[in-house]
Each structure stands twice: as structure tokens, then as C-alpha cells.
Motif scaffolding. Structure first.
Motif, PDB file in Angstrom:
ATOM      1  N   UNK A 188      -5.942 -13.376  12.138  1.00 35.94           N
ATOM      2  CA  UNK A 188      -6.265 -12.463  10.919  1.00 35.94           C
ATOM      3  C   UNK A 188      -5.222 -11.310  10.759  1.00 35.94           C
ATOM      4  N   UNK A 189      -4.896 -10.512  11.659  1.00 30.83           N
ATOM      5  CA  UNK A 189      -4.084  -9.435  11.583  1.00 30.83           C
ATOM      6  C   UNK A 189      -2.451  -9.868  11.154  1.00 30.83           C
ATOM      7  N   UNK A 190      -1.927 -10.862  11.806  1.00 30.26           N
ATOM      8  CA  UNK A 190      -0.654 -11.266  11.539  1.00 30.26           C
ATOM      9  C   UNK A 190      -0.377 -11.714  10.279  1.00 30.26           C
ATOM     10  N   UNK A 191      -1.402 -12.717   9.614  1.00 35.33           N
ATOM     11  CA  UNK A 191      -1.161 -13.318   8.304  1.00 35.33           C
ATOM     12  C   UNK A 191      -1.876 -12.274   7.289  1.00 35.33           C
ATOM     13  N   UNK A 192      -2.264 -11.309   7.468  1.00 33.13           N
ATOM     14  CA  UNK A 192      -2.729 -10.527   6.283  1.00 33.13           C
ATOM     15  C   UNK A 192      -2.051  -9.276   6.182  1.00 33.13           C
ATOM     16  N   UNK A 193      -1.521  -8.663   7.402  1.00 35.62           N
ATOM     17  CA  UNK A 193      -0.956  -7.317   7.430  1.00 35.62           C
ATOM     18  C   UNK A 193       0.622  -7.127   7.035  1.00 35.62           C
ATOM     19  N   UNK A 194       0.976  -6.453   6.581  1.00 36.63           N
ATOM     20  CA  UNK A 194       2.437  -5.969   6.464  1.00 36.63           C
ATOM     21  C   UNK A 194       3.013  -4.975   7.288  1.00 36.63           C
ATOM     22  N   UNK A 195       3.367  -5.241   8.417  1.00 40.13           N
ATOM     23  CA  UNK A 195       4.126  -4.242   9.594  1.00 40.13           C
ATOM     24  C   UNK A 195       5.567  -4.808   9.654  1.00 40.13           C
ATOM     25  N   UNK A 196       6.096  -3.755  10.211  1.00 41.59           N
ATOM     26  CA  UNK A 196       7.617  -4.032  10.357  1.00 41.59           C
ATOM     27  C   UNK A 196       8.196  -3.772  11.720  1.00 41.59           C
ATOM     28  N   UNK A 263      10.538  -9.677   6.210  1.00 42.26           N
ATOM     29  CA  UNK A 263       9.934 -10.091   4.971  1.00 42.26           C
ATOM     30  C   UNK A 263       8.801  -8.976   4.753  1.00 42.26           C
ATOM     31  N   UNK A 264       8.181  -8.536   5.628  1.00 45.92           N
ATOM     32  CA  UNK A 264       7.304  -7.478   5.293  1.00 45.92           C
ATOM     33  C   UNK A 264       7.629  -6.097   4.729  1.00 45.92           C
ATOM     34  N   UNK A 265       8.864  -5.881   5.115  1.00 41.95           N
ATOM     35  CA  UNK A 265       9.549  -4.520   4.541  1.00 41.95           C
ATOM     36  C   UNK A 265       9.623  -4.818   3.202  1.00 41.95           C
ATOM     37  N   UNK A 266      10.024  -5.754   2.626  1.00 39.66           N
ATOM     38  CA  UNK A 266      10.266  -6.088   1.133  1.00 39.66           C
ATOM     39  C   UNK A 266       8.725  -6.075   0.454  1.00 39.66           C
ATOM     40  N   UNK A 267       7.844  -6.976   1.317  1.00 36.65           N
ATOM     41  CA  UNK A 267       6.420  -6.910   0.633  1.00 36.65           C
ATOM     42  C   UNK A 267       5.594  -5.652   0.490  1.00 36.65           C
ATOM     43  N   UNK A 269       6.680  -2.723  -0.111  1.00 34.35           N
ATOM     44  CA  UNK A 269       7.112  -1.581  -0.633  1.00 34.35           C
ATOM     45  C   UNK A 269       6.246  -1.114  -2.000  1.00 34.35           C
ATOM     46  N   UNK A 270       5.438  -2.189  -2.829  1.00 35.60           N
ATOM     47  CA  UNK A 270       4.617  -1.632  -4.047  1.00 35.60           C
ATOM     48  C   UNK A 270       3.435  -0.606  -3.209  1.00 35.60           C
ATOM     49  N   UNK A 271       3.225  -0.943  -2.203  1.00 34.18           N
ATOM     50  CA  UNK A 271       1.946  -0.358  -1.554  1.00 34.18           C
ATOM     51  C   UNK A 271       2.230   1.073  -1.296  1.00 34.18           C
ATOM     52  N   UNK A 272       3.585   1.589  -1.074  1.00 35.75           N
ATOM     53  CA  UNK A 272       3.819   2.881  -0.740  1.00 35.75           C
ATOM     54  C   UNK A 272       3.106   4.062  -1.547  1.00 35.75           C
ATOM     55  N   UNK A 273       3.382   3.822  -2.644  1.00 33.15           N
ATOM     56  CA  UNK A 273       2.723   4.890  -3.452  1.00 33.15           C
ATOM     57  C   UNK A 273       1.521   5.323  -3.430  1.00 33.15           C
ATOM     58  N   UNK A 274       0.608   4.102  -3.073  1.00 30.02           N
ATOM     59  CA  UNK A 274      -0.964   4.434  -2.885  1.00 30.02           C
ATOM     60  C   UNK A 274      -1.193   5.136  -1.820  1.00 30.02           C
ATOM     61  N   UNK A 275      -0.703   4.999  -0.496  1.00 30.73           N
ATOM     62  CA  UNK A 275      -0.575   5.681   0.623  1.00 30.73           C
ATOM     63  C   UNK A 275      -0.170   7.246   0.384  1.00 30.73           C
ATOM     64  N   UNK A 276       0.945   7.332  -0.226  1.00 30.68           N
ATOM     65  CA  UNK A 276       1.511   8.751  -0.416  1.00 30.68           C
ATOM     66  C   UNK A 276       0.671   9.670  -1.284  1.00 30.68           C
ATOM     67  N   UNK A 277       0.132   8.885  -2.634  1.00 30.30           N
ATOM     68  CA  UNK A 277      -0.742   9.511  -3.330  1.00 30.30           C
ATOM     69  C   UNK A 277      -2.073   9.999  -2.935  1.00 30.30           C
ATOM     70  N   UNK A 278      -2.616   9.037  -1.993  1.00 29.30           N
ATOM     71  CA  UNK A 278      -3.779   9.323  -1.451  1.00 29.30           C
ATOM     72  C   UNK A 278      -3.857  10.535  -0.309  1.00 29.30           C
ATOM     73  N   UNK A 279      -2.642  10.780   0.369  1.00 32.04           N
ATOM     74  CA  UNK A 279      -2.413  11.827   1.175  1.00 32.04           C
ATOM     75  C   UNK A 279      -2.272  13.035   0.303  1.00 32.04           C
TER      76      UNK A 279
END
Length: 427
Positions: A188-196, A263-267, A269-279
């Protein structure tokens, strides 16, 4: 639709949070409700001082700022006209319909959302009650608006749809049971999560009682580029026997993971702002908070904060696991303001901290006490003290606050004259 309401003790800080987004080109001020003109025709100073004028009517209310975010499902395509109607309907239903409020459409996240800035002081100086407004008025408003505007219902949408179950640690660690438990989590984790990196992968795996282990740097496993997986208990202690990565059907070896890292580093990127804005939003308006309170707030938003400490208890690293976007970020990869050191400082900010330097500059530039007397008294449409325009005078009376955030500019304070004692009194 998901609604989040925050109150704060600084209208300026709440206002500038959104105005900064506007200046960066990632937000628009689409509505100025109960202002004398449309948002597009108002200057930044005019937008702010309308709110400050009301706040000055009641100095006893310290938490006078209201900051609301309305969040919509990513599948919804809402026009600015829709967002304006929704904003007005929501504010009417929670008792702020007659208040001046600004609506900002943000474009820095993967889902449509708006921010609304208002003030808790009514035109008659009355304090508008916001106690339990979230679970009372706001919840009723949200549900009705979802029906009226045919929006995706938050109750039906699984906000935290992550359903991986932790690998259960049992008293007898049979190798077959251990392998099956680890394999289920890995799939589940390796297929679903984007880690680098392996540490970022572990930030997710550890939450489900699994760890990827390269061994110490002088170990044979590490030198050979090997990788083992093993169970850990709730205290993070290793239990059971380690199993080689090559023994699993998924082949989650270091070599194969390294290909995913790129591959995950590129994928992600669009999710960065959500984390930053939530913090940023969690820390907004907080004069003093704790790291524990921050992590709890982020957890409610689907973000798990993994803190790394040394044996002495000193924090040296922080990683954010966003379970909604399935992205993992080391704090420093989001920017200096989100590193372990910066987050600790932001949780207990002080006036001279670099993270607040830009805010201090904005306060200085926006405060009439730091401008010349003519600007402070001459209105906001470019007029001066000699102007005879009735329109300018009316605008000045409407926008220019007698007090701003509870303090009167020094130029406007009247000085009390001391009475001179008569000669007879002196004798």
C-alpha cells in the motif's frame, strides 16, 4: 465543502497573510462585501482600514479578527460568481452578513478554496459572539449551502480515506506472519505515497509498525547497498526478525526504490503548497503556541508530523506526511521556514525573528503613526488637508480609523494642558 474558522488578535496579520498571496500572484481579492466600492477599485490601505475602523469601536475585544477558509472538492469547477454567492450565503448564515468582509480566491493548492477576512465588532460597537460558532452556525450553514449550490458533501467525502491497517505486533513472531504483515503495508505505502528517500519512506512505514533498515554505515548490508524490513512496536523498538527486501514479491530493494525517488520528486511538487499553507494557517495569529498544539492541528488536517530527536531529546529533524495527497516532505525541502529549527522558533515567535521581519515591515509601512501628518489625516484617495472634495471627505470619514488595533497614532492624540497655578496659590 469544508469550513474552517479562526479568530485572532491581529487584523493586520490576518489581512496581510492574504494580501501577500495576492502580491505573489497566487490569489485574487474577488469581493469586498459591505464596502462602499468594488474590491477592484479599492486600494490595499482602504481594504484594511475599513476593518480597523470597526475594530477601534470596541477596545475591550482583543481577539477581534475573523479568518475563514471554505474548501471545496477538487472535482468542483466554481466560477468567481459562484464563490461570491457562496461567501455571502455563508456569512449571512453565521451572523456576519452585515459585516464588511473580504473574499480572496487562492490558487496555491490542489483544491478550490477561498479565504474570508472580517472583524468581530459590529457598527454599533457590539461584540459579535463566536463561541462554538464552528459546530453550531457554521455546520448548519455548510450543510445547507452544499444543498443549495449542489456541492460535494463533506459528510459523504472521506476526508481521511487512508485505510491501511498497522501491521499487528504479536507475542510470537513467526517469520511467515511477520512477512505477510510487512508485505501488506509495503504494497500500500510504496504504491501510493510519494517519498524521495529511505528516511521519508520510514516516516510513513513507522506509522504502521514497519521500518526499512539499511543497517549501520560500517555494516555489510549498508556497504552492499542492501535493505531489510522489520516490525517495530508502538515505542519504535525493533521486534521480530528482519527480512531482506529481495524476499518480498514487490522487490522493494534500495535499487528499485531509488528509481521511485526521482519520479516521486516530480510527482509531489503540486502538493507542496497544501502542506506549507496548512502549516502557515495553523500558526497564523498565534502569539505563542507549542509544537504539540501544531502537530495536533496538522493531524486534524490529515498531515502527520514526524519529529526526530537525538538521545538528549534535542530536535534535529522534522518530516511531514500528508495522508490526503500521499506526499512526504522533509521540512527543509519545503523551505527554511518549515525546517525543525524554524518551526520551533515559529511556535514561540518574538518580534525580531526573521520569519516575522516582513510582517514588521508591513506594520511600519501601514501604520499612519509612521507616515507624515498629511498622509495620516488626508484620506486614502490621494487628497490632502486642503482638499475641498466632498467625495474625498466622505471616504476619509468612512475608511480612516480613529484607532488602529487598539492604539491611537501619536499625531492624533490630544495633549492635555497643565493648568498653571496662580501667584496667590503658589504663595
Amino acid at each position: 465543502m469544508v469550513a474552517i474558522i479562526k479568530t485572532g488578535n491581529s487584523i493586520r496579520q490576518t489581512f496581510h497573510y492574504n494580501e501577500n498571496k495576492l502580491r505573489e500572484g497566487i490569489a485574487e481579492c474577488i469581493m469586498a462585501a459591505n464596502y462602499p466600492d468594488e474590491a477592484i477599485n479599492l486600494s490595499e490601505k482602504q481594504r484594511l482600514n475599513m476593518l480597523l475602523k470597526l475594530a477601534a469601536l470596541n477596545e475591550n475585544v482583543t481577539r477581534n479578527a475573523v479568518h475563514i477558509s471554505l474548501n471545496f472538492d477538487p472535482s468542483e469547477q466554481l466560477s468567481q460568481s459562484d464563490l461570491k454567492e457562496i461567501s455571502q450565503s455563508y456569512m449571512d448564515k453565521i451572523g456576519f452578513g452585515n459585516q464588511p468582509f473580504l473574499v480572496y480566491q487562492h490558487h496555491d493548492s490542489g483544491h478550490p478554496h477561498i479565504h474570508i477576512v472580517s472583524v468581530k465588532i459590529a457598527a454599533d460597537g457590539r461584540r459579535i459572539e463566536t463561541q462554538n460558532i464552528g459546530k453550531n452556525q457554521s455546520e448548519k450553514a455548510r450543510k445547507q449551502i452544499e444543498i443549495d449550490f449542489n456541492l460535494v458533501k463533506a459528510d459523504e467525502r472521506k476526508r481521511d480515506s487512508f485505510v491501511i491497517k498497522p501491521a499487528m505486533v504479536k507475542a510470537n513472531y513467526g517469520k511467515t506472519e511477520t512477512k505477510r504483515a510487512i508485505s501488506n503495508v509495503l504494497s500500500a505505502v510504496i504504491d501510493q505515497y510519494k517519498f524521495t528517500s529511505v528516511p521519508e519512506l520510514n516516516a510513513v512505514l513507522n506509522q504502521f509498525n514497519v521500518a526499512a533498515d539499511r543497517g549501520s554505515e560500517d555494516s555489510r548490508t549498508y556497504k552492499k547497498g542492501g535493505l531489510n524490513y522489520r516490525l517495530i512496536n508502538e515505542r519504535g523498538e525493533r521486534v521480530g526478525v528482519p527480512i531482506k527486501a529481495s524476499d518480498f514479491a514487490q522487490k522493494p530493494t534500495l535499487k528499485n526504490l531509488s528509481e521511485r525517488f526521482q519520479a516521486n520528486e516530480h510527482k509531489r511538487q503540486p502538493d507542496k503548497n497544501r502542506v506549507k499553507n496548512t502549516i502557515d494557517f495553523a500558526l497564523l495569529g498565534k502569539a505563542n503556541t507549542t509544537l504539540e498544539k501544531l502537530t495536533n492541528q496538522l493531524r486534524r488536517e490529515g498531515i502527520e508530523t514526524v519529529i526526530r530527536q537525538n538521545d538528549a531529546g534535542q530536535i534535529y529533524g522534522i518530516t511531514y506526511v500528508d495522508h490526503r495527497t500521499r506526499s512526504v516532505f522533509k521540512g527543509s525541502s519545503l523551505g527554511k521556514s518549515y525546517s525543525a529549527k524554524a518551526i520551533q522558533e515559529r511556535c514561540a515567535p518574538h518580534e525580531n525573528h526573521p520569519a516575522y521581519e516582513h510582517l514588521n515591515r508591513q506594520k511600519l509601512s501601514a501604520d499612519p503613526a509612521n507616515a507624515n501628518r498629511n498622509e495620516a489625516l488626508g484620506g486614502f484617495y490621494g487628497g490632502d488637508l486642503r482638499s475641498s472634495s466632498s467625495e474625498i471627505d466622505a471616504a476619509d470619514a468612512l475608511f480612516d480609523p480613529a484607532k488602529q488595533d487598539g492604539s491611537t497614532p501619536s499625531q492624533l492624540r490630544s495633549k492635555r494642558r497643565k493648568k498653571k497655578k496662580g501667584l496667590s496659590q503658589q504663595l
